[in-house]
Design a protein around this motif. Structure first.
Motif, PDB file in Angstrom:
ATOM      1  N   TYR A 231       0.848  -1.209   0.000  1.00  9.93           N
ATOM      2  CA  TYR A 231       0.000   0.000   0.000  1.00  9.93           C
ATOM      3  C   TYR A 231       0.881   1.255   0.000  1.00  9.93           C
ATOM      4  O   TYR A 231       0.547   2.255  -0.626  1.00  9.93           O
ATOM      5  N   ARG A 232       2.015   1.169   0.705  1.00 11.76           N
ATOM      6  CA  ARG A 232       2.944   2.302   0.710  1.00 11.76           C
ATOM      7  C   ARG A 232       3.553   2.515  -0.682  1.00 11.76           C
ATOM      8  O   ARG A 232       3.726   3.656  -1.121  1.00 11.76           O
ATOM      9  N   ALA A 233       3.866   1.416  -1.379  1.00  7.33           N
ATOM     10  CA  ALA A 233       4.468   1.534  -2.714  1.00  7.33           C
ATOM     11  C   ALA A 233       3.492   2.223  -3.682  1.00  7.33           C
ATOM     12  O   ALA A 233       3.885   3.085  -4.469  1.00  7.33           O
TER      13      ALA A 233
ATOM     14  N   VAL B 122      -5.259   6.059   0.353  1.00  6.45           N
ATOM     15  CA  VAL B 122      -5.054   5.195  -0.822  1.00  6.45           C
ATOM     16  C   VAL B 122      -5.588   3.788  -0.547  1.00  6.45           C
ATOM     17  O   VAL B 122      -6.256   3.172  -1.383  1.00  6.45           O
ATOM     18  N   SER B 123      -5.298   3.275   0.657  1.00 10.53           N
ATOM     19  CA  SER B 123      -5.664   1.880   0.953  1.00 10.53           C
ATOM     20  C   SER B 123      -7.157   1.701   1.224  1.00 10.53           C
ATOM     21  O   SER B 123      -7.637   0.575   1.331  1.00 10.53           O
ATOM     22  N   ALA B 124      -7.900   2.783   1.323  1.00 12.87           N
ATOM     23  CA  ALA B 124      -9.342   2.661   1.581  1.00 12.87           C
ATOM     24  C   ALA B 124     -10.136   2.341   0.311  1.00 12.87           C
ATOM     25  O   ALA B 124     -11.298   1.946   0.381  1.00 12.87           O
TER      26      ALA B 124
ATOM     27  N   VAL C  49      -8.282  -0.751  -5.291  1.00 11.31           N
ATOM     28  CA  VAL C  49      -6.849  -0.825  -4.955  1.00 11.31           C
ATOM     29  C   VAL C  49      -6.621  -2.080  -4.111  1.00 11.31           C
ATOM     30  O   VAL C  49      -5.710  -2.874  -4.353  1.00 11.31           O
ATOM     31  N   ARG C  50      -7.510  -2.300  -3.138  1.00  8.44           N
ATOM     32  CA  ARG C  50      -7.396  -3.470  -2.261  1.00  8.44           C
ATOM     33  C   ARG C  50      -7.532  -4.762  -3.078  1.00  8.44           C
ATOM     34  O   ARG C  50      -6.790  -5.706  -2.888  1.00  8.44           O
ATOM     35  N   GLU C  51      -8.506  -4.787  -3.989  1.00 10.03           N
ATOM     36  CA  GLU C  51      -8.716  -5.992  -4.816  1.00 10.03           C
ATOM     37  C   GLU C  51      -7.430  -6.399  -5.528  1.00 10.03           C
ATOM     38  O   GLU C  51      -7.062  -7.569  -5.536  1.00 10.03           O
TER      39      GLU C  51
ATOM     40  N   ARG D  72      -3.347  -5.473   8.009  1.00 12.04           N
ATOM     41  CA  ARG D  72      -4.506  -5.034   8.781  1.00 12.04           C
ATOM     42  C   ARG D  72      -5.692  -6.005   8.623  1.00 12.04           C
ATOM     43  O   ARG D  72      -6.545  -6.108   9.480  1.00 12.04           O
ATOM     44  N   ASP D  73      -5.721  -6.695   7.451  1.00 11.31           N
ATOM     45  CA  ASP D  73      -6.882  -7.530   7.101  1.00 11.31           C
ATOM     46  C   ASP D  73      -6.453  -8.933   6.703  1.00 11.31           C
ATOM     47  O   ASP D  73      -7.147  -9.608   5.949  1.00 11.31           O
ATOM     48  N   ILE D  74      -5.293  -9.385   7.176  1.00 13.74           N
ATOM     49  CA  ILE D  74      -4.794 -10.699   6.733  1.00 13.74           C
ATOM     50  C   ILE D  74      -5.699 -11.806   7.290  1.00 13.74           C
ATOM     51  O   ILE D  74      -6.154 -12.674   6.545  1.00 13.74           O
TER      52      ILE D  74
ATOM     53  N   GLU E 140      -4.635   9.089  14.181  1.00 11.25           N
ATOM     54  CA  GLU E 140      -5.457   9.382  12.990  1.00 11.25           C
ATOM     55  C   GLU E 140      -5.485   8.189  12.041  1.00 11.25           C
ATOM     56  O   GLU E 140      -6.517   7.807  11.515  1.00 11.25           O
ATOM     57  N   ARG E 141      -4.301   7.584  11.836  1.00 11.70           N
ATOM     58  CA  ARG E 141      -4.210   6.463  10.897  1.00 11.70           C
ATOM     59  C   ARG E 141      -5.000   5.263  11.428  1.00 11.70           C
ATOM     60  O   ARG E 141      -5.727   4.611  10.684  1.00 11.70           O
ATOM     61  N   ASP E 142      -4.874   4.997  12.733  1.00  9.25           N
ATOM     62  CA  ASP E 142      -5.650   3.890  13.338  1.00  9.25           C
ATOM     63  C   ASP E 142      -7.144   4.119  13.134  1.00  9.25           C
ATOM     64  O   ASP E 142      -7.887   3.195  12.805  1.00  9.25           O
TER      65      ASP E 142
ATOM     66  N   TYR F 205      -8.697   6.017  10.868  1.00 10.96           N
ATOM     67  CA  TYR F 205      -9.035   5.896   9.445  1.00 10.96           C
ATOM     68  C   TYR F 205      -9.074   4.417   9.036  1.00 10.96           C
ATOM     69  O   TYR F 205     -10.017   3.943   8.390  1.00 10.96           O
ATOM     70  N   ASP F 206      -8.052   3.659   9.431  1.00  6.21           N
ATOM     71  CA  ASP F 206      -7.957   2.242   9.040  1.00  6.21           C
ATOM     72  C   ASP F 206      -9.070   1.400   9.666  1.00  6.21           C
ATOM     73  O   ASP F 206      -9.532   0.430   9.063  1.00  6.21           O
ATOM     74  N   SER F 207      -9.495   1.766  10.901  1.00  8.05           N
ATOM     75  CA  SER F 207     -10.517   0.929  11.570  1.00  8.05           C
ATOM     76  C   SER F 207     -11.933   1.302  11.180  1.00  8.05           C
ATOM     77  O   SER F 207     -12.847   0.530  11.453  1.00  8.05           O
ATOM     78  N   THR F 208     -12.111   2.478  10.580  1.00  2.00           N
ATOM     79  CA  THR F 208     -13.479   2.895  10.275  1.00  2.00           C
ATOM     80  C   THR F 208     -13.795   2.874   8.771  1.00  2.00           C
ATOM     81  O   THR F 208     -14.901   3.203   8.380  1.00  2.00           O
ATOM     82  N   ARG F 209     -12.802   2.508   7.952  1.00  2.50           N
ATOM     83  CA  ARG F 209     -13.087   2.467   6.507  1.00  2.50           C
ATOM     84  C   ARG F 209     -14.092   1.351   6.233  1.00  2.50           C
ATOM     85  O   ARG F 209     -14.228   0.399   7.019  1.00  2.50           O
ATOM     86  N   GLU F 210     -14.760   1.476   5.063  1.00  4.35           N
ATOM     87  CA  GLU F 210     -15.855   0.549   4.765  1.00  4.35           C
ATOM     88  C   GLU F 210     -15.354  -0.859   4.404  1.00  4.35           C
ATOM     89  O   GLU F 210     -15.898  -1.862   4.841  1.00  4.35           O
TER      90      GLU F 210
END
Ligand code: CDP
Ligand code: CDP
Length: 225
Positions: A38-40, A101-103, A107-109, A129-131, A178-180, A182-187
């Motif tokens: 995701y960083r790349a 970006v990762s939300a 991109v995730r697919e 985060r979702d493994i 903030e990142r936590d 964002y990452d925990s509340t994305r759809e």
């Protein structure tokens, strides 16, 4: 010997990649840092001036710029189209934008498909985060690492200082929170403990203590690796 999959999830700086790397080395498994992917993509978006909101543009970047990993003596290196971007993807501008970006679902697919291919035959320690919830839902061992925000910010502060990345503790604490959030509340595939994951609080624990706890979980589940 059975080749199992080990999924390690948790919030920023909970120690995922450090312990995952050690476990992979000890078990002679493949280590995969999905956050680096995701960083790349985020790094590519900055470089090619693609908006972080432009889902289709981000997907094109992934398709046109293959991301690969290489194990070197000083650890795992990340390459985009053959260029070593290991240091670049840890810079603050990438960290700031990576959650946006990762939300994106598409991109995730794209990235999840690559991650599942890496993990298809087992013998992998994968962190993200979702493994445990989405990438490898059938992983034999799932670990969810947590630690207090202040300890995680201290860890990142020390790490940045060692790498010469300009930093201050207050900003790092805010950025991690903030990142936590964002990452925990994305759809799509939010950061969440899988129901069958073992939760380990690493606050005040050394890296080797955490590694030993995870090895205990592995053997308690009946695997001799
Ligand atoms: O190492 P650090 O905790 O800073 O984060 P990372 O593992 O490099 O992940 C960077 C970002 O990528 C996270 O904050 C998430 O937004 C995203 N990520 C994700 O959505 N799913 C993953 N499996 C891994 C990372
Ligand atoms: O991958 P994630 O963002 O979850 O964390 P990490 O990059 O593995 O760990 C962040 C920093 O915390 C590293 O500098 C580790 O050496 C350190 N750490 C620690 O001090 N104690 C632990 N139990 C785990 C990690």
């Amino acid at each position: 010997m059975t080749k199992i999959s080990i999924a390690i999830d948790g919030p920023a700086s909970s120690g995922k990649s450090t312990v995952a790397k050690i476990l992979a080395k000890d078990f002679q498994y493949i280590y995969t840092d999905t956050g680096a992917m995701y960083r790349a993509v985020t790094y590519l978006a900055i470089k090619h001036q693609i908006s972080f909101a432009d889902e289709a543009g981000l997907v094109t970047l992934i398709k046109e710029n293959p991301i690969s990993f290489q194990q070197q003596v000083d650890g795992q290196h990340v390459f985009i189209s053959g260029q070593d971007v290991t240091a670049e993807i840890r810079q603050p501008d990438v960290t700031k934008a990576v959650s946006e970006v990762s939300a994106h679902g598409k991109v995730r697919e794209e990235l999840v498909a690559i991650q599942q291919q890496i993990g298809e035959n087992g013998g992998v320690v994968m962190d993200g985060r979702d493994i445990g919830t989405a990438v490898l839902p059938h992983a034999e061992v799932k670990i969810f690492l947590v630690a207090s925000v202040s300890e995680r910010a201290q860890r990142r502060y020390k790490e940045n200082q060692e790498k010469g990345i300009p930093t201050d503790l207050e900003t790092l604490t805010k950025e991690i929170q903030e990142r936590d959030h964002y990452d925990s509340t994305r759809e799509i595939s939010p950061l969440k403990q899988a129901e069958d994951a073992v939760r380990i609080d690493t606050t005040g624990k050394s890296i080797l203590e955490v590694v030993a706890m995870i090895k205990n979980v592995v053997s308690e589940k009946g695997y001799q690796l």
